[in-house]
Design a protein around this motif. Structure first.
Motif, PDB file in Angstrom:
ATOM      1  N   ARG A  56      43.767 -26.803 -44.148  1.00 40.33           N
ATOM      2  CA  ARG A  56      43.406 -27.663 -45.276  1.00 40.33           C
ATOM      3  C   ARG A  56      43.852 -29.102 -45.011  1.00 40.33           C
ATOM      4  N   GLU A  92      35.306 -27.573 -43.028  1.00 37.31           N
ATOM      5  CA  GLU A  92      34.505 -27.528 -44.261  1.00 37.31           C
ATOM      6  C   GLU A  92      34.120 -28.927 -44.721  1.00 37.31           C
ATOM      7  N   PRO A 143      38.273 -35.075 -48.664  1.00 38.04           N
ATOM      8  CA  PRO A 143      38.639 -34.114 -49.704  1.00 38.04           C
ATOM      9  C   PRO A 143      39.811 -33.247 -49.281  1.00 38.04           C
ATOM     10  N   SER A 144      40.882 -33.257 -50.076  1.00 34.92           N
ATOM     11  CA  SER A 144      42.104 -32.574 -49.666  1.00 34.92           C
ATOM     12  C   SER A 144      42.029 -31.051 -49.830  1.00 34.92           C
ATOM     13  N   HIS A 145      41.107 -30.564 -50.653  1.00 32.37           N
ATOM     14  CA  HIS A 145      41.088 -29.117 -50.903  1.00 32.37           C
ATOM     15  C   HIS A 145      40.268 -28.341 -49.880  1.00 32.37           C
ATOM     16  N   LEU A 146      39.600 -29.058 -48.982  1.00 31.10           N
ATOM     17  CA  LEU A 146      38.807 -28.372 -47.962  1.00 31.10           C
ATOM     18  C   LEU A 146      39.550 -28.368 -46.636  1.00 31.10           C
TER      19      LEU A 146
END
Ligand SMILES: Nc1ncnc2c1ncn2[C@@H]1O[C@H](COP(=O)(O)OP(=O)(O)O)[C@@H](O)[C@H]1O
Ligand SMILES: [Mg+2]
Lengths: 247, 247
Positions: free
Chosen positions: B133, B101, B94-97
């Motif tokens: 990120r 995370e 997941p790129s937004h974490l």
């Protein structure tokens, strides 16, 4: 292996972070809430009674319309990011629950819708009464609650449409079509026959709308309407668990 | 006979590739057996069906004919899925974490303890970048994170689709070390790669595929012609065999 509950929660948080870290969405949401409440800035110019009522009616209508656009945008944001990152195949390969994934996404989108609904309702009530915080809690709860339900349903419809295609244009277009259909229900019901059957494809969104042009939000939508909305929600959520993905 | 970790039995898979091409056969009666604790390289030219084979083993795709068994269980069944880790050819993280995370979330949904997160980050050399990120990561960093993600839940089988692609030579060294460490720990690993010298270095067995069919399969030594003639490498064998398979 852990059960559904924590998986739902984990995915809700995952999708929520996806929304939270999309600044554009918040800016648009803020501007939308402010434009709906723009009567607030005009009420000091002493318009006549009729104009004032019109501006407020317009505000409630705008809140409804922009809210649906935002719900659609939030759902597309969550879905498109997962598509782009290709996280779905990894999730599926581990045998994790697709219902947990869909429900988690729904919770995140629902929270976003709730924040918009409460925020814009407060601004509108302020515009209407001239006093911030004028709405009694019960009133706020009812008004924003129905709007949240409606907007969350729109988000669920968006997720459901991803069952058919992975194309963003299609998802936005088809959901917009369903939203329109959802507002034609009373009219299609009068026509009967084929138009009526087609209108059943979408939930009766018009029954969840604040009545346009009236100064009061629609507080009398009953339990039956909520249940019908929830029923459609479950169907669209089921479709969402079978989202198209390019493995 | 002990149950194989993975067993492909006459797997045939076709895709619809548009009106001009019609249906293309990605796998054609593909059969192979991967023993517990071995590292096997799945080799072949682009488009020969390597990724499709992995996806069938993960249950992401279902074969048109034949079947895949994972520890004797049908591929894609929840029990089978819980024993595998998957590194997709592209994406999967997941790129937004942030990296931390992402792994915390993955540990949470898979029911793995959170302590594994820090050790995994350490193992793939991402401790310093843990709070950045993923969107800001280079291809090699993403690949290492995806690997950490694949083995975080401690699966007994790892399916790695082109783990070295886009990674610089030192990065590849690092990945090779990680893979060897997993082998020491008794894992079964099926990987695809075009870096034949590396495959020769780490794999016990190789399977050469062309147009969805197995051309040669066996230990690296047998495929190289029995005796350890160092002037002959896998890439020579690869070229000869594919040449011979032209007609
Ligand atoms: N989803 C798909 N739709 C149509 N064709 C596909 C799809 N996935 C793979 N193919 C085709 O199947 C063949 C094998 O693909 P793939 O397994 O990805 O090859 P490899 O990983 O060995 O490069 C190719 O011809 C590819 O174009
Ligand atoms: Mg491939």
């Amino acid at each position: 292996m852990i059960r559904g509950g924590p998986q739902i929660w984990a995915h809700a948080k995952f999708s929520w972070l996806s929304l939270q870290r999309s600044p554009g969405l918040w800016v648009v949401g803020f501007v939308a809430a402010m434009s709906a409440g723009s009567g607030l800035f005009w009420r000091d110019f002493s318009f006549g009674e009729a104009e004032g009522r019109f501006v407020l009616g317009f505000g409630w209508g705008l809140q409804n319309l922009l809210g649906m656009g935002l719900a659609l945008a939030a759902a597309v944001q969550i879905w498109a990011r997962d598509q782009e990152d290709k996280t779905l195949p990894v999730w599926r390969a581990r045998g994790l629950s697709l219902w947990a994934l869909a429900t988690g996404r729904l919770l995140a989108a629902g929270l976003f819708c709730a924040i918009f609904a409460v925020g814009s309702t407060l601004v509108l009530a302020w515009a209407q009464t001239g006093k911030p915080g004028a709405l009694a809690f019960a009133q706020l709860f009812a008004s924003a609650g129905w709007l949240t339900l409606k907007l969350t349903l729109v988000a669920t419809m968006t997720f459901g449409v991803t069952r058919i295609s992975r194309n963003t244009g299609f998802v936005i277009g088809a959901t917009t079509g369903l939203i329109l259909l959802g507002h034609l229900r009373p009219w299609a019901g009068e026509l009967g026959g084929v138009p009526m059957v087609i209108s059943w494809l979408a939930p009766d969104l018009s029954s969840l709308s604040p009545a346009m042009g009236q100064q009061q939000p629609n507080l009398d939508a009953g339990v039956v309407r909520a249940l019908a909305a929830a029923g459609y929600g479950v169907v669209f959520l089921g479709l969402a668990t079978r989202e198209q993905s390019n493995e | 006979m002990a149950t194989a970790a993975l067993r492909f039995d006459g797997v045939t898979k076709e895709f619809y590739a548009g009106r001009e091409a019609g249906r293309v056969r990605a796998l054609d009666a593909f059969s192979a057996e991967i023993g517990v604790g071995t590292i096997v390289g799945l080799l072949g030219p682009n488009g020969c069906g390597k990724s499709t084979a992995l996806k069938c083993a993960l249950g992401l795709l279902s074969p048109d004919h034949g079947q895949v068994r994972v520890h004797g269980l049908p591929a894609g069944s929840v029990k089978a899925c819980h024993t595998v880790g998957y590194l997709p050819e592209r994406g999967g993280v997941p790129s937004h974490l942030t990296a931390r995370e992402a792994l915390q979330w993955w540990a949470w949904v898979n029911g793995t303890d959170q302590q594994a997160v820090a050790t995994s980050l350490e193992a793939v050399g991402l401790t310093a970048a843990a709070d950045r990120r993923v969107a800001s990561f280079s291809k090699g960093m993403r690949q290492r994170l995806a690997l950490a993600q694949a083995w975080l839940p401690r699966p007994s089988i790892l399916l790695l689709d082109e783990p070295f692609s886009g990674v610089d030579p030192r990065g590849v060294d690092r990945l090779v070390e990680m893979i060897m460490a997993e082998k020491q720990a008794g894992k079964t690993i099926l990987l695809t790669s075009h870096l034949l010298p590396r495959v020769e270095q780490i794999c016990d067995e190789v399977i050469l595929v062309d147009r969805g069919r197995v051309i040669v399969a066996g230990t690296v030594a047998t495929v190289l012609g029995g005796e350890p003639v160092r002037s002959r490498g896998l890439d020579d064998v690869f070229r000869e065999r594919l040449e011979g398979n032209k007609s």
